[in-house]
Scaffold this motif. Structure first.
Motif, PDB file in Angstrom:
ATOM      1  N   PHE A 197      26.202 -64.625  46.996  1.00 40.63           N
ATOM      2  CA  PHE A 197      24.489 -64.741  47.256  1.00 40.63           C
ATOM      3  C   PHE A 197      24.283 -63.371  47.809  1.00 40.63           C
ATOM      4  O   PHE A 197      23.137 -62.731  47.293  1.00 40.63           O
ATOM      5  CB  PHE A 197      24.108 -65.836  48.400  1.00 40.63           C
ATOM      6  CG  PHE A 197      22.540 -65.941  48.383  1.00 40.63           C
ATOM      7  CD1 PHE A 197      21.800 -66.578  47.693  1.00 40.63           C
ATOM      8  CD2 PHE A 197      21.972 -65.191  49.639  1.00 40.63           C
ATOM      9  CE1 PHE A 197      20.526 -66.654  47.966  1.00 40.63           C
ATOM     10  CE2 PHE A 197      20.530 -65.162  49.875  1.00 40.63           C
ATOM     11  CZ  PHE A 197      20.026 -66.091  49.079  1.00 40.63           C
ATOM     12  N   ILE A 198      24.939 -62.790  48.766  1.00 34.85           N
ATOM     13  CA  ILE A 198      24.719 -61.757  49.509  1.00 34.85           C
ATOM     14  C   ILE A 198      24.686 -60.389  48.198  1.00 34.85           C
ATOM     15  O   ILE A 198      24.029 -59.636  48.194  1.00 34.85           O
ATOM     16  CB  ILE A 198      25.358 -61.176  50.594  1.00 34.85           C
ATOM     17  CG1 ILE A 198      25.157 -62.099  51.725  1.00 34.85           C
ATOM     18  CG2 ILE A 198      25.394 -59.746  50.896  1.00 34.85           C
ATOM     19  CD1 ILE A 198      26.017 -61.862  52.981  1.00 34.85           C
ATOM     20  N   GLY A 199      25.829 -60.288  47.242  1.00 40.64           N
ATOM     21  CA  GLY A 199      26.015 -59.603  46.303  1.00 40.64           C
ATOM     22  C   GLY A 199      24.761 -59.744  45.530  1.00 40.64           C
ATOM     23  O   GLY A 199      24.409 -58.609  44.920  1.00 40.64           O
ATOM     24  N   GLY A 200      24.140 -60.891  45.097  1.00 37.18           N
ATOM     25  CA  GLY A 200      23.073 -61.150  44.383  1.00 37.18           C
ATOM     26  C   GLY A 200      21.968 -60.401  45.047  1.00 37.18           C
ATOM     27  O   GLY A 200      21.010 -59.874  44.344  1.00 37.18           O
ATOM     28  N   VAL A 201      21.703 -60.586  46.155  1.00 39.69           N
ATOM     29  CA  VAL A 201      20.527 -60.006  46.946  1.00 39.69           C
ATOM     30  C   VAL A 201      20.763 -58.408  46.758  1.00 39.69           C
ATOM     31  O   VAL A 201      19.614 -57.768  46.504  1.00 39.69           O
ATOM     32  CB  VAL A 201      20.629 -60.274  48.399  1.00 39.69           C
ATOM     33  CG1 VAL A 201      19.431 -59.353  49.172  1.00 39.69           C
ATOM     34  CG2 VAL A 201      20.273 -61.683  48.502  1.00 39.69           C
ATOM     35  N   LEU A 202      21.765 -57.906  46.706  1.00 38.44           N
ATOM     36  CA  LEU A 202      21.897 -56.294  46.709  1.00 38.44           C
ATOM     37  C   LEU A 202      21.616 -55.894  44.989  1.00 38.44           C
ATOM     38  O   LEU A 202      21.190 -54.833  45.289  1.00 38.44           O
ATOM     39  CB  LEU A 202      23.729 -55.975  46.719  1.00 38.44           C
ATOM     40  CG  LEU A 202      24.014 -56.301  48.511  1.00 38.44           C
ATOM     41  CD1 LEU A 202      25.547 -55.879  48.269  1.00 38.44           C
ATOM     42  CD2 LEU A 202      23.208 -55.251  49.145  1.00 38.44           C
ATOM     43  N   VAL A 203      21.721 -56.893  44.401  1.00 39.25           N
ATOM     44  CA  VAL A 203      21.317 -56.488  43.028  1.00 39.25           C
ATOM     45  C   VAL A 203      19.664 -56.527  42.880  1.00 39.25           C
ATOM     46  O   VAL A 203      19.397 -55.438  42.345  1.00 39.25           O
ATOM     47  CB  VAL A 203      21.919 -57.240  41.845  1.00 39.25           C
ATOM     48  CG1 VAL A 203      21.425 -57.094  40.575  1.00 39.25           C
ATOM     49  CG2 VAL A 203      23.196 -57.340  41.902  1.00 39.25           C
ATOM     50  N   GLY A 221      11.899 -55.665  52.420  1.00 43.12           N
ATOM     51  CA  GLY A 221      12.325 -56.100  53.491  1.00 43.12           C
ATOM     52  C   GLY A 221      12.841 -57.406  53.940  1.00 43.12           C
ATOM     53  O   GLY A 221      13.614 -57.939  54.339  1.00 43.12           O
ATOM     54  N   ALA A 222      11.966 -58.424  52.720  1.00 40.58           N
ATOM     55  CA  ALA A 222      12.378 -59.834  52.805  1.00 40.58           C
ATOM     56  C   ALA A 222      13.734 -59.812  52.403  1.00 40.58           C
ATOM     57  O   ALA A 222      14.466 -60.756  52.954  1.00 40.58           O
ATOM     58  CB  ALA A 222      11.221 -60.382  51.876  1.00 40.58           C
ATOM     59  N   TRP A 223      14.256 -59.400  51.321  1.00 41.60           N
ATOM     60  CA  TRP A 223      15.365 -59.622  50.801  1.00 41.60           C
ATOM     61  C   TRP A 223      16.474 -59.060  51.654  1.00 41.60           C
ATOM     62  O   TRP A 223      17.791 -59.620  51.929  1.00 41.60           O
ATOM     63  CB  TRP A 223      15.587 -58.972  49.416  1.00 41.60           C
ATOM     64  CG  TRP A 223      14.968 -59.785  48.379  1.00 41.60           C
ATOM     65  CD1 TRP A 223      14.203 -59.452  47.742  1.00 41.60           C
ATOM     66  CD2 TRP A 223      15.461 -61.093  47.956  1.00 41.60           C
ATOM     67  NE1 TRP A 223      13.810 -60.478  46.532  1.00 41.60           N
ATOM     68  CE2 TRP A 223      14.591 -61.278  46.788  1.00 41.60           C
ATOM     69  CE3 TRP A 223      16.600 -61.886  48.177  1.00 41.60           C
ATOM     70  CZ2 TRP A 223      14.859 -62.576  46.093  1.00 41.60           C
ATOM     71  CZ3 TRP A 223      16.846 -62.968  47.523  1.00 41.60           C
ATOM     72  CH2 TRP A 223      15.980 -63.335  46.324  1.00 41.60           C
ATOM     73  N   ALA A 224      16.318 -57.999  52.403  1.00 39.62           N
ATOM     74  CA  ALA A 224      17.289 -57.427  53.333  1.00 39.62           C
ATOM     75  C   ALA A 224      17.221 -58.229  54.623  1.00 39.62           C
ATOM     76  O   ALA A 224      18.499 -58.571  55.079  1.00 39.62           O
ATOM     77  CB  ALA A 224      16.570 -55.936  53.898  1.00 39.62           C
TER      78      ALA A 224
END
Length: 554
Positions: A197-203, A221-224
Motif C-alpha cells: 500500500f505504501i508502495g502504491g502511495v509512492l506511485v 500532502g494527504a497521500w504523504a
C-alpha cells in the motif's frame, strides 16, 4: 519511476502545439507511460531494491520503493509488456535471493526455482498493466489495488505448485519495520498489504505532471500523510496487547554444528549427534558449577540425530546420557526409515528417565529436497542437464508427510512443532498455536545452505512471534539460532557455522491475537477483492475499447 511531463490536464485543441518530447515517457494508447528501455531499467532496479529489503541486508524501507518501481514500470502497458517487465523484476529479485539453493547442488536447481518464482512476478506485472485503465479513471484506488494484487500474487505463489514456496514474501522483509506489527492484526498477508500500500502511495505521489504537482499540494500532502499514518499505526497498534501472560520457563538451545558443511552431513551423522550430546553435557557441567541457569527444556535442531535412536541403540544411549546429565527432556530432530523405504522427518521428545516419547512428523516436506514429485520425469530431464541432479535425487529420502497438528507436549509445556521451511507457511504455524502451543519453536538444519538463508528464516520466526503473541526460538545445526519475544525482538542470536549453547527465560503465551483468530480469512478477502478488481478492469476495458485515455493523473 517518476513520469514528469508537461502534459495538459485536459485535451488540448487541435491547433495547440504538441507536448514536448520526454526522454522518460512516451504517449501510448492509454496516455503517458515510461519508455520501454526506462521501464526495463526500473523493473530490474525494483527487483534489486526488494532484494536489499531482505536479510542479510535488512534495508526494509526499500521494499515499498521496489513495489512502486514495478508498478510504475508496468502502468499503461499492454498485458504482454506487463508480463515481461514483471518477469524481469522477478529475476533480479529471486536469482540472488535464492542463491543459497545452489550452495551444494549446483546452478540448475537454483535457476529452475528462480525462474518458477519469477513467473508469479510476471503474472503480477500483467495484472498491474491490465488494471491501468481502471486506476487512471479512479486514481484514489491505486494504492489499494497495488496492495491487493501483491497479496493475491503471494497467496498463489505460496500454494502452487506442489504446496507452493512462500519464500520472499514482502512481509518477511519487514521484521525490523513498524509494519511488522500488522502481523498481530491479520498475519503476514496484512504486513504485505501495508508494505505494498505504501508502495502504491509512492506511485501516486510521483506519477504526476509538473503542472499537476503544483496544483495538487493538498492532495500530495494527504497521500504523504497516509504513509505516516500507516507507519504510526504499526508502531502503536500492539502496545500492551502482545505481551504473553503465562508462566516463565527457562529454555536452552543447543547448536552443535557439523564437522563440515554440505550435503554429505548425513555421512557425518554420528559426529553431528556427538556434537549435540557433548555440548549438552558441557551445559550440564556449567549448570552444576553455577555458571549457567538450569533449563526446564533443551531443544536440539532438525537432524541433530540423523541416526534413528529408536532403531540404533548406540544413538539412544548417547541421547540418554545427555538427557540424564542435564536432567530435563530434550526435544531433538531425527529421521526414521519406514519398512517401505520411505522416511519420516520428525521431532522427538527424549525424557531423562523414560527415554523416547512424543513424536511430531513434519507435515510439509519440501518438494525436490525431501521428496521428488513426478520423479521419473525429473530424473530424465535432470540427467540431460546435469549429472549432479540425478545424484541429488538419489540422496532424497522420500519423506512422507505427517498428518497430526504441529504441537509437541513436553511435560506441562506445549511448544510448536515447526520444522525448517514450515515456518514460511501461515496455516501450519497458526495450527500449532490454535492447538495449544505456548512457544513458537522452529527446528531447522542449515548445514546445506548459508548465512543468508538462515537469517531470512530467522526473520520469519520473528514475524510469527508478533503474529501469534508468542515468544519463539530457532534451533539450527550450524546457525543462526536465537530467541524472540512477542514483539519480534531477537536476542542471544548465534553466528553461522559455529557451535553454541544459548539459554533464556521465555514467557509462555496464553491468549490469542486477532491474527490467530482470523486465520486465512483476511487473505481470502484480499484475494477475492483482487479478483473483483480484475473483473472490473475487464469490464472497463471492454467499455473503453481502444480509445485513447485522457486522465487527470498524467
Amino acid at each position: 519511476m517518476t513520469a514528469v511531463v508537461d502534459a495538459p490536464d485536459k485535451p488540448s485543441p487541435k491547433d495547440d502545439p504538441p507536448a514536448p518530447r520526454s526522454l522518460t515517457t512516451r504517449v501510448g494508447p492509454d496516455g503517458r507511460r515510461l519508455r520501454l528501455p526506462v521501464a526495463l531499467a526500473v523493473a530490474a532496479a525494483s527487483g534489486v531494491l526488494l532484494l536489499l529489503a531482505f536479510p542479510p541486508f535488512d534495508l526494509w524501507f526499500l521494499a515499498p520503493v521496489g513495489v512502486a518501481g514495478l508498478t510504475a514500470a508496468c502502468h499503461r502497458r499492454k498485458i504482454r509488456g506487463g508480463l515481461g517487465l514483471g518477469f524481469v523484476a522477478g529475476l533480479t529479485f529471486f536469482v540472488p535471493l535464492l542463491s543459497w539453493t545452489s550452495t551444494q547442488v549446483g546452478s540448475v536447481p537454483w535457476a529452475a526455482l528462480s525462474l518458477l518464482e519469477s513467473l508469479y512476478f510476471a503474472l503480477l506485472g500483467g495484472a498491474i498493466a491490465y488494471t491501468s485503465r481502471l486506476i487512471d479513471r479512479r486514481p484514489l484506488l491505486w494504492a489499494t489495488v497495488t496492495a491487493l494484487l501483491w497479496v493475491g500474487q503471494e497467496a498463489l505463489r505460496g500454494r502452487t505448485p506442489f504446496g507452493g514456496f512462500p519464500w520472499g514474501r514482502l512481509a518477511f522483509s519487514q521484521a525490523d519495520s513498524p509494519l511488522a506489527n500488522f502481523a498481530w492484526l491479520a498475519g503476514a498477508p496484512m504486513v504485505t498489504f501495508a508494505t505494498a500500500f505504501i508502495g502504491g502511495v509512492l506511485v501516486v505521489l510521483t506519477w504526476r505532471t509538473r503542472r499537476q504537482l503544483a496544483a495538487t499540494v493538498k492532495q500530495t500532502g494527504a497521500w504523504a500523510g497516509a504513509i505516516a499514518a500507516v507507519l504510526l499505526l504499526g508502531l502503536v497498534m500492539p502496545i500492551g496487547l502482545t505481551s504473553p501472560g503465562g508462566e516463565t520457563v527457562t529454555v536452552a538451545v543447543v547448536q552443535g554444528s557439523v564437522p563440515r558443511l554440505g550435503l554429505d552431513f548425513n555421512a557425518q551423522r554420528r559426529a553431528v549427534l556427538d556434537n549435540h550430546v557433548d555440548a549438552t553435557i558441557d551445559l550440564a557441567n556449567a549448570v552444576a558449577a553455577g555458571e549457567q541457569k538450569q533449563p526446564d527444556i533443551v531443544v536440539w535442531p532438525e537432524n541433530s540425530s540423523d541416526i534413528d535412536p529408536i532403531a540404533n541403540q548406540d544413538a539412544a544411549d548417547r541421547i540418554t546420557e545427555a538427557a540424564q546429565a542435564i536432567g530435563v527432556p530434550i526435544v531433538l530432530g531425527t529421521l526414521q526409515r519406514l519398512p517401505d523405504g520411505q522416511s519420516l522427518n520428525l521431532s522427538l521428545v527424549w525424557d531423562p528417565e523414560t527415554g523416547p516419547g512424543f513424536e511430531y512428523v513434519k507435515q510439509h516436506p519440501v518438494p525436490f529436497a525431501e521428496y521428488i514429485p513426478i520423479e521419473s520425469f525429473v530424473r530424465t530431464v535432470g540427467g540431460w542437464l546435469d549429472p549432479r541432479i540425478v545424484e541429488g535425487i538419489d540422496r532424497v529420502n522420500g519423506f512422507q508427510p505427517g498428518t497430526e497438528p504441529g504441537i509437541i507436549p513436553v511435560g506441562d509445556l506445549v511448544i510448536s512443532g515447526v520444522i525448517c521451511f514450515e515456518v514460511a507457511y501461515d496455516d501450519l504455524v497458526r495450527e500449532s498455536v490454535v492447538e495449544g502451543a505456548q512457544l513458537v519453536a522452529v527446528q531447522t538444519n542449515n548445514a546445506t545452505f548459508n548465512n543468508a538463508e538462515a537469517t531470512q528464516q530467522m526473520a520469519m520466526v520473528r514475524l510469527r512471534s508478533i503474529e501469534h503473541g508468542r515468544a519463539g526460538l530457532m534451533a539450527s545445526t550450524v546457525g543462526v539460532s536465537g530467541f524472540t519475544d512477542a514483539s519480534g525482538a531477537v536476542h542471544d542470536l548465534t553466528t553461522f557455522d559455529t557451535q553454541a549453547v544459548i539459554v533464556s527465560d521465555l514467557t509462555l503465551g496464553d491468549g490469542t491475537t486477532p491474527a490467530t483468530t482470523l486465520g486465512a480469512l483476511p487473505e481470502l478477502l484480499a484475494c477475492a477483492a483482487a479478483v473483483l478488481v480484475l473483473l472490473a478492469s475487464g469490464i472497463n476495458r471492454r467499455r473503453a475499447g481502444s480509445r485513447p485515455l485522457e486522465t487527470a493523473n498524467g
